[in-house]
Design an enzyme around this catalytic site. Structure first.
Site, PDB file in Angstrom:
ATOM      1  N   GLU A 260       0.888  -1.163   0.000  1.00  0.00           N
ATOM      2  CA  GLU A 260       0.000   0.000   0.000  1.00  0.00           C
ATOM      3  C   GLU A 260       0.920   1.205   0.000  1.00  0.00           C
ATOM      4  O   GLU A 260       1.656   1.440   0.946  1.00  0.00           O
ATOM      5  CB  GLU A 260      -0.891  -0.085   1.247  1.00  0.00           C
ATOM      6  CG  GLU A 260      -2.064   0.851   1.219  1.00  0.00           C
ATOM      7  CD  GLU A 260      -1.896   1.881   2.277  1.00  0.00           C
ATOM      8  OE1 GLU A 260      -2.121   1.572   3.448  1.00  0.00           O
ATOM      9  OE2 GLU A 260      -1.513   3.014   1.920  1.00  0.00           O
ATOM     10  N   CYS A 297      -2.106   8.068   4.708  1.00  0.00           N
ATOM     11  CA  CYS A 297      -2.095   7.674   3.292  1.00  0.00           C
ATOM     12  C   CYS A 297      -3.349   8.187   2.587  1.00  0.00           C
ATOM     13  O   CYS A 297      -3.366   8.307   1.364  1.00  0.00           O
ATOM     14  CB  CYS A 297      -1.977   6.169   3.166  1.00  0.00           C
ATOM     15  SG  CYS A 297      -2.919   5.293   4.399  1.00  0.00           S
TER      16      CYS A 297
HETATM   17  P1  NAP Z   1       9.588   3.466   3.592  1.00  0.00           P
HETATM   18  O1  NAP Z   1      10.809   4.283   3.483  1.00  0.00           O
HETATM   19  O2  NAP Z   1       9.039   2.894   2.353  1.00  0.00           O
HETATM   20  O3  NAP Z   1       9.909   2.273   4.630  1.00  0.00           O
HETATM   21  C1  NAP Z   1       8.965   1.267   4.958  1.00  0.00           C
HETATM   22  C2  NAP Z   1       9.699   0.035   5.451  1.00  0.00           C
HETATM   23  O4  NAP Z   1      10.364  -0.611   4.369  1.00  0.00           O
HETATM   24  C3  NAP Z   1      10.791   0.356   6.461  1.00  0.00           C
HETATM   25  O5  NAP Z   1      10.884  -0.708   7.392  1.00  0.00           O
HETATM   26  C4  NAP Z   1      12.030   0.429   5.611  1.00  0.00           C
HETATM   27  O6  NAP Z   1      13.210   0.173   6.338  1.00  0.00           O
HETATM   28  C5  NAP Z   1      11.769  -0.646   4.595  1.00  0.00           C
HETATM   29  N1  NAP Z   1      12.399  -0.371   3.296  1.00  0.00           N
HETATM   30  C6  NAP Z   1      12.182   0.722   2.501  1.00  0.00           C
HETATM   31  N2  NAP Z   1      12.901   0.612   1.374  1.00  0.00           N
HETATM   32  C7  NAP Z   1      13.566  -0.556   1.425  1.00  0.00           C
HETATM   33  C8  NAP Z   1      14.472  -1.229   0.557  1.00  0.00           C
HETATM   34  N3  NAP Z   1      14.834  -0.694  -0.618  1.00  0.00           N
HETATM   35  N4  NAP Z   1      14.960  -2.417   0.952  1.00  0.00           N
HETATM   36  C9  NAP Z   1      14.609  -2.957   2.138  1.00  0.00           C
HETATM   37  N5  NAP Z   1      13.760  -2.375   3.011  1.00  0.00           N
HETATM   38  C10 NAP Z   1      13.251  -1.187   2.668  1.00  0.00           C
HETATM   39  O7  NAP Z   1       8.430   4.247   4.289  1.00  0.00           O
HETATM   40  P2  NAP Z   1       8.405   5.086   5.665  1.00  0.00           P
HETATM   41  O8  NAP Z   1       9.718   5.051   6.351  1.00  0.00           O
HETATM   42  O9  NAP Z   1       7.276   4.559   6.420  1.00  0.00           O
HETATM   43  O10 NAP Z   1       8.061   6.558   5.241  1.00  0.00           O
HETATM   44  C11 NAP Z   1       8.774   7.247   4.270  1.00  0.00           C
HETATM   45  C12 NAP Z   1       7.811   7.770   3.227  1.00  0.00           C
HETATM   46  O11 NAP Z   1       6.830   6.781   2.912  1.00  0.00           O
HETATM   47  C13 NAP Z   1       6.991   8.959   3.657  1.00  0.00           C
HETATM   48  O12 NAP Z   1       7.657  10.177   3.467  1.00  0.00           O
HETATM   49  C14 NAP Z   1       5.761   8.824   2.791  1.00  0.00           C
HETATM   50  O13 NAP Z   1       5.976   9.413   1.558  1.00  0.00           O
HETATM   51  C15 NAP Z   1       5.581   7.359   2.607  1.00  0.00           C
HETATM   52  N6  NAP Z   1       4.551   6.744   3.465  1.00  0.00           N
HETATM   53  C16 NAP Z   1       3.392   6.382   2.908  1.00  0.00           C
HETATM   54  C17 NAP Z   1       2.436   5.761   3.678  1.00  0.00           C
HETATM   55  C18 NAP Z   1       1.160   5.313   3.105  1.00  0.00           C
HETATM   56  O14 NAP Z   1       0.285   4.986   3.873  1.00  0.00           O
HETATM   57  N7  NAP Z   1       0.990   5.227   1.817  1.00  0.00           N
HETATM   58  C19 NAP Z   1       2.650   5.512   5.020  1.00  0.00           C
HETATM   59  C20 NAP Z   1       3.862   5.882   5.569  1.00  0.00           C
HETATM   60  C21 NAP Z   1       4.805   6.490   4.770  1.00  0.00           C
HETATM   61  P3  NAP Z   1      13.750   1.155   7.489  1.00  0.00           P
HETATM   62  O15 NAP Z   1      12.957   0.790   8.732  1.00  0.00           O
HETATM   63  O16 NAP Z   1      15.178   0.791   7.605  1.00  0.00           O
HETATM   64  O17 NAP Z   1      13.506   2.559   7.039  1.00  0.00           O
END
Ligand code: NAP
Length: 502
Positions: A260, A297
């Site tokens: 999502e 989101c």
């Molecule tokens: P994220 O950066 O996508 O991270 C989500 C999870 O996936 C974290 O545990 C992250 O590790 C891991 N991850 C991300 N990229 C990876 C990769 N290439 N390889 C392995 N693991 C990976 O999301 P976020 O930290 O929750 O938030 C950052 C951005 O996501 C926000 O600025 C926003 O734009 C978006 N967001 C969207 C929603 C939604 O509901 N659609 C919700 C929250 C956030 P780490 O724990 O090491 O970071």
């Protein structure tokens, strides 16, 4: 008390390296960094657990889910304390989110007891059918096997360690390996302790749940690539989700990745609604846009309106509402930086006018409001991308035809909203078939923040809102992600799964 280790099949295990949490306030804690070797241990244990848990009775699984809910509630105060420190979200939000989290667990317990989710069908044998007899065929949904779950930064409880993905997988009969979110490792630690206690109280195989803390991206990659993992639940960024989705597809045995991801959740403000209540809609939008520092989101980031005096009234009401909101702490430093970067992209795009300027720095977010024309919006793809935080963009169009053009050009969305009066029905009827193809949930005369957990909810949508438009990550239908239909032909009852009896 925070343990600071990984929970692998009933044992709390450390590792050589550690990382330190970055709370918004309060003390930071040290946590063991996850490793691919620990992921392997957790996945092997999950597979072992599947041979008993995947065949357990629905009554036993319901009792387990209720016990997890009880154990989380028993730790409620401590969870709220660490959760508020780690995320900067207020006490009331953490308490409310805990209510939603235990509510989801209990809802799934009741849902599986009803048995309808098994979708059983029976086409009885027709031995005398000509020209060929028909065999006896039965269909039942079966659990897929071990499931990997990535917690979301913005819902440290309801979309994390024991959140909707975990509850749905456990309800289906699938063991779970959680990759803890590094934004709230302490919250995850306490919730894992609650699940561990429930496992012991219910005598469930300990491999049914493991938590591997983060601190290293290799952990997430190892978990989605592990051959024993059969499906993945993820909530987060488009970039992170897409990277993990691609890894799932590139495996020797590709598996479904239920991601999502991002959404701008457009609102279409129809002329009748604007004529009668432009100011009220503007004020309501400002409130929805800034709830939880806009870190939802379903945050409605874009409003499309026909240019004119009503549009101006709407914009002014939104400016007033947004201007009254002070700085709010964001979930992580990284998310705060991404917000400021997203604002700068919009600010720097030609044809965009800034109508509310504020100043935000460090981990704080303040609201921003921008206005552009339909033509400029269509010409600049960047204006259709999610800015995660309290930032709104008004798109003013010339007429109804232009409004439809915007609708046609949208990417997949979690939600789309119509504000309308009876006199707007004809335009609404033109927009609806377009929006149905774009969004998982379409609302009228409301705001999309606040997602009801129920049978009829769809929280998903065409890419990039989600990676699998046939699925939802909220509501009872989300259990479908972790089930697989199996047909049993001429099968004696003694070999049918226990669930067939229903
Ligand atoms: P994220 O950066 O996508 O991270 C989500 C999870 O996936 C974290 O545990 C992250 O590790 C891991 N991850 C991300 N990229 C990876 C990769 N290439 N390889 C392995 N693991 C990976 O999301 P976020 O930290 O929750 O938030 C950052 C951005 O996501 C926000 O600025 C926003 O734009 C978006 N967001 C969207 C929603 C939604 O509901 N659609 C919700 C929250 C956030 P780490 O724990 O090491 O970071």
């Amino acid at each position: 008390m925070i343990i600071g280790k990984h929970l692998v099949a009933g044992n709390w295990i450390g590792s050589d390296a550690s990382f330190t949490s970055s709370p918004a306030h309060g003390p930071s804690h040290a946590f063991a960094v996850g490793t691919p070797a620990l992921v392997d241990q957790a996945c092997q244990a999950a597979e072992d657990a599947f041979w008993s848990y995947g065949y357990s009775s629905r009554e036993d699984r319901a009792k387990f889910l209720h016990t997890i809910a009880d154990e989380i509630d028993a730790r409620g105060e401590a969870i709220t304390e660490i959760g508020t420190q780690e995320t900067g979200l207020p006490d009331a939000r953490l308490n409310g989110e805990r209510g939603r989290t235990v509510g989801q667990l209990r809802l799934f317990a009741e849902h599986i007891l009803k048995g309808e989710y098994l979708d059983t069908h029976h086409d009885a044998a027709l031995p005398d059918r000509a020209p060929l007899p028909r065999p006896d065929i039965k269909l039942v949904q079966r659990p897929v096997g071990p499931v990997a779950v990535f917690g979301a930064s913005n819902f440290p409880l309801a979309f994390s360690t024991a959140g909707g993905d975990t509850a749905a997988a456990l309800a289906a009969g699938c063991p779970v390996v959680v990759r803890g979110h590094s934004a709230h490792p302490g919250t995850g630690d306490l919730v894992a302790q609650a699940i561990d206690a429930a496992i012991k109280a219910c005598g469930v195989h300990p491999g049914v749940f493991s938590l591997i803390q983060g601190g290293d991206r290799a952990v997430g990659q190892a978990v989605v690539e592990h051959p024993l993992i059969k499906a993945v639940g993820f909530t987060g960024s488009l970039a992170g989700g897409r990277a993990l989705f691609d890894l799932c597809a590139a495996r020797p045995e590709p598996i479904p990745f239920f991601g999502e991801l991002g959404s701008v959740n457009p609102m279409f403000l129809l002329p009748g609604a604007m004529a009668s209540r432009a100011e009220t809609i503007g004020a309501g939008w400002a409130a929805s846009l800034t709830m939880g520092a806009g870190q939802f989101c379903t945050n409605p980031g874009i409003a499309v309106v026909i240019d004119g005096p009503e549009a101006e009234t709407f914009i002014q009401a939104a400016v007033t509402g947004l201007g009254e909101v002070g700085p709010q702490t964001m979930l992580t430093d990284g998310i705060a930086q991404a917000y400021q970067k997203g604002r700068d992209v919009i600010r720097g795009t030609s044809g965009v006018r800034e109508v509310l300027t504020t100043t935000c720095d460090l981990r704080n977010a303040t609201p921003y409001l921008f206005v552009t024309t339909g033509a400029d919006w269509l010409a600049n793809e960047a204006l259709g991308e999610e800015v995660f935080g309290p930032l709104g963009l008004v798109v003013t169009v010339k007429d109804e035809a232009d409004m439809l053009k915007i609708a046609h050009s949208l990417q997949g969305q979690l939600t789309a909203t119509l504000h309308m009066e009876d006199g707007d029905t004809a335009l609404g009827q033109k927009l609806m078939p377009v929006l149905e193809r774009k969004a998982g949930r379409i609302l009228t005369n409301g705001f999309p923040t606040g997602v009801e957990v129920c049978d009829a909810m769809v929280h998903g949508g065409p890419y990039p809102a989600s990676t699998n438009f046939g699925a939802t990550s909220v509501g009872t239908m989300s259990i479908r992600r972790f089930l697989r239909p199996v047909s049993y032909q001429n099968m004696p009852d003694a070999l049918m799964p226990g669930d067939w009896a229903g």
